[in-house]
Design an enzyme around this catalytic site. Structure first.
Site, PDB file in Angstrom:
ATOM      1  N   ASP A 103      38.569  38.859  25.523  1.00  0.00           N
ATOM      2  CA  ASP A 103      37.165  38.492  25.723  1.00  0.00           C
ATOM      3  C   ASP A 103      37.060  37.186  26.508  1.00  0.00           C
ATOM      4  OD1 ASP A 103      34.445  38.783  25.501  1.00  0.00           O
ATOM      5  OD2 ASP A 103      34.318  37.975  23.478  1.00  0.00           O
ATOM      6  N   GLY A 104      35.924  37.015  27.163  1.00  0.00           N
ATOM      7  CA  GLY A 104      35.621  35.730  27.796  1.00  0.00           C
ATOM      8  C   GLY A 104      35.787  35.700  29.301  1.00  0.00           C
ATOM      9  N   ASN A 105      36.013  36.853  29.930  1.00  0.00           N
ATOM     10  CA  ASN A 105      36.152  36.861  31.395  1.00  0.00           C
ATOM     11  C   ASN A 105      34.865  36.382  32.069  1.00  0.00           C
ATOM     12  OD1 ASN A 105      38.609  38.040  30.933  1.00  0.00           O
ATOM     13  ND2 ASN A 105      38.022  40.083  31.625  1.00  0.00           N
ATOM     14  N   GLY A 106      33.729  36.863  31.549  1.00  0.00           N
ATOM     15  CA  GLY A 106      32.441  36.512  32.143  1.00  0.00           C
ATOM     16  C   GLY A 106      32.154  35.021  32.004  1.00  0.00           C
ATOM     17  N   ARG A 107      32.372  34.491  30.792  1.00  0.00           N
ATOM     18  CA  ARG A 107      32.125  33.058  30.567  1.00  0.00           C
ATOM     19  C   ARG A 107      33.037  32.199  31.444  1.00  0.00           C
ATOM     20  NH1 ARG A 107      32.467  33.667  24.247  1.00  0.00           N
ATOM     21  NH2 ARG A 107      32.832  35.802  24.939  1.00  0.00           N
ATOM     22  N   SER A 157      35.351  49.283  26.531  1.00  0.00           N
ATOM     23  CA  SER A 157      34.893  49.926  25.297  1.00  0.00           C
ATOM     24  C   SER A 157      33.855  50.999  25.615  1.00  0.00           C
ATOM     25  CB  SER A 157      34.267  48.893  24.352  1.00  0.00           C
ATOM     26  OG  SER A 157      32.962  48.576  24.775  1.00  0.00           O
ATOM     27  N   GLU A 214      31.057  51.085  24.594  1.00  0.00           N
ATOM     28  CA  GLU A 214      29.756  50.417  24.730  1.00  0.00           C
ATOM     29  C   GLU A 214      29.632  49.699  26.093  1.00  0.00           C
ATOM     30  OE1 GLU A 214      31.696  50.110  21.820  1.00  0.00           O
ATOM     31  OE2 GLU A 214      30.449  51.689  20.966  1.00  0.00           O
ATOM     32  N   ASN A 215      30.765  49.468  26.765  1.00  0.00           N
ATOM     33  CA  ASN A 215      30.721  48.724  28.030  1.00  0.00           C
ATOM     34  C   ASN A 215      29.995  49.471  29.153  1.00  0.00           C
ATOM     35  OD1 ASN A 215      34.017  47.143  27.610  1.00  0.00           O
ATOM     36  ND2 ASN A 215      31.982  46.373  27.090  1.00  0.00           N
ATOM     37  N   ARG A 228      42.028  37.797  19.245  1.00  0.00           N
ATOM     38  CA  ARG A 228      40.786  37.851  20.014  1.00  0.00           C
ATOM     39  C   ARG A 228      40.621  36.525  20.737  1.00  0.00           C
ATOM     40  NH1 ARG A 228      35.147  40.787  19.258  1.00  0.00           N
ATOM     41  NH2 ARG A 228      34.188  39.913  21.113  1.00  0.00           N
ATOM     42  N   LEU A 251      35.079  42.419  15.302  1.00  0.00           N
ATOM     43  CA  LEU A 251      36.035  43.442  15.747  1.00  0.00           C
ATOM     44  C   LEU A 251      35.548  44.219  16.960  1.00  0.00           C
ATOM     45  CD1 LEU A 251      37.384  45.075  12.454  1.00  0.00           C
ATOM     46  CD2 LEU A 251      38.642  43.691  14.095  1.00  0.00           C
TER      47      LEU A 251
HETATM   48  C1  FPP Z   1      35.517  41.138  28.043  1.00  0.00           C
HETATM   49  O1  FPP Z   1      35.055  39.969  28.661  1.00  0.00           O
HETATM   50  C2  FPP Z   1      36.382  41.842  28.972  1.00  0.00           C
HETATM   51  C3  FPP Z   1      36.196  43.134  29.389  1.00  0.00           C
HETATM   52  C4  FPP Z   1      35.070  43.965  28.964  1.00  0.00           C
HETATM   53  C5  FPP Z   1      37.096  43.756  30.370  1.00  0.00           C
HETATM   54  C6  FPP Z   1      38.527  43.470  30.155  1.00  0.00           C
HETATM   55  C7  FPP Z   1      39.242  43.797  31.398  1.00  0.00           C
HETATM   56  C8  FPP Z   1      40.227  43.065  31.939  1.00  0.00           C
HETATM   57  C9  FPP Z   1      40.839  41.894  31.292  1.00  0.00           C
HETATM   58  C10 FPP Z   1      40.807  43.498  33.217  1.00  0.00           C
HETATM   59  C11 FPP Z   1      41.879  44.410  32.768  1.00  0.00           C
HETATM   60  C12 FPP Z   1      42.597  45.109  33.758  1.00  0.00           C
HETATM   61  C13 FPP Z   1      43.229  46.243  33.408  1.00  0.00           C
HETATM   62  C14 FPP Z   1      44.262  46.797  34.289  1.00  0.00           C
HETATM   63  C15 FPP Z   1      42.957  46.939  32.135  1.00  0.00           C
HETATM   64  P1  FPP Z   1      33.504  39.794  28.890  1.00  0.00           P
HETATM   65  O2  FPP Z   1      33.163  40.308  30.239  1.00  0.00           O
HETATM   66  O3  FPP Z   1      32.758  40.455  27.781  1.00  0.00           O
HETATM   67  O4  FPP Z   1      33.350  38.239  28.808  1.00  0.00           O
HETATM   68  P2  FPP Z   1      32.073  37.431  28.291  1.00  0.00           P
HETATM   69  O5  FPP Z   1      31.939  37.735  26.812  1.00  0.00           O
HETATM   70  O6  FPP Z   1      32.453  36.018  28.552  1.00  0.00           O
HETATM   71  O7  FPP Z   1      30.906  37.896  29.091  1.00  0.00           O
END
Ligand code: FPP
Length: 249
Positions: free
Chosen positions: A27-31, A72, A74-75, A195, A202
């Site tokens: 988690d946390g890619n967006g942030r 997920s 839900e995504n 996480r 979860l």
């Molecule tokens: C949650 O962060 C992350 C995801 C929904 C996607 C995860 C995907 C990757 C790490 C890329 C993976 C690559 C492969 C090959 C599987 P978020 O976007 O919900 O972050 P946020 O809560 O900060 O918005």
């Protein structure tokens, strides 16, 4: 093959207590992206780099199974641009990484409602699994279009069909039967669930399988994860006393 025990010891870990199966909610890619003034997809691409670092670090330390939550059920509710970007990223990533994964004898496994994904992804995943099915070093398991409740629903449907066909007596159904009908029945339950990005939930991940997993939450966002953060998580795991509901003196 590299000596995983020596690598674990050099990292300050007890090689006899490396978690066999680690599951990760990335988690946390967006942030992470927003903090840098970038768009969310930039964060997912950096998340991909973090994922590959983590796969090889886990393998080198002797972890036998690594499961990650890639997308997920839900995504799908995210903006179309982000969903399309994630699907494109996963296709690119697997095409780019499969040779190296194969060279390192890592088995690749995908689970979730894969049949609902675009055909190119389905074909790539099938080919990746075929190419690496015979390896028994580490299994890298990607949960894609995965939901913990959907997984249980899918298992119940198969069991109900067996009952209808009189192949199964409903009175004999036990926990082992449920486990045996989940997406990956040959994987042991996760010992450690990590996480990132600090949330304490979860999020519909491995609901059945994590009944007795140790949970470790780190505030760092997924794109900053890697070998050092993984070692910290395993160090914390090694301090835990696992009781499985029993009394441990
Ligand atoms: C949650 O962060 C992350 C995801 C929904 C996607 C995860 C995907 C990757 C790490 C890329 C993976 C690559 C492969 C090959 C599987 P978020 O976007 O919900 O972050 P946020 O809560 O900060 O918005």
């Amino acid at each position: 093959m590299p000596d995983t025990r020596a690598a674990a010891e050099a990292a300050g870990l007890n090689p006899d207590r490396i978690p066999v199966h680690i599951a990760i909610i990335m988690d946390g890619n967006g942030r992470w992206a927003r903090e840098r003034g970038e768009d969310r997809l930039f964060g997912h691409w950096e998340g991909y780099r973090a994922l590959m670092r983590t796969v090889y670090a886990a393998d080198a330390l002797g972890v036998r199974y690594l499961t990650v939550y890639g997308f997920s059920s839900e995504n799908w509710q995210r903006p179309k641009e982000e969903v399309d970007g994630l699907m494109g990223l996963m296709l690119f990533a697997m095409q780019a990484e499969i040779d190296e994964l194969e060279e390192n004898q890592i088995r690749v496994l995908f689970s979730g409602r894969i049949h609902e994904l675009i055909p190119e992804l389905q074909e790539e995943f099938a080919s990746d699994m075929r190419r690496t099915a015979h390896f028994d070093r580490m299994t890298f398991h990607l949960a894609i279009n995965y939901g913990g409740r959907a997984e249980i629903v899918d298992a119940v449907r198969v069991l109900a069909t067996k009952v209808r066909d009189e192949a199964l007596d409903p009175n004999t159904i036990d926990e082992c039967d449920i486990s045996a009908h989940l997406y990956c029945p040959d994987l042991p339950d996760p010992d450690l669930l990590i996480r990132t990005a600090g949330e304490l939930r979860l999020s519909n991940f491995l609901l059945w399988e994590t009944a007795y997993s140790e949970i470790y939450v780190t505030p760092i966002c997924w794109p900053d994860f890697g070998r050092d953060a993984l070692i910290l998580a395993i160090q914390e795991y090694q301090k835990r006393i696992r009781k499985f509901g029993k009394v441990v003196e």
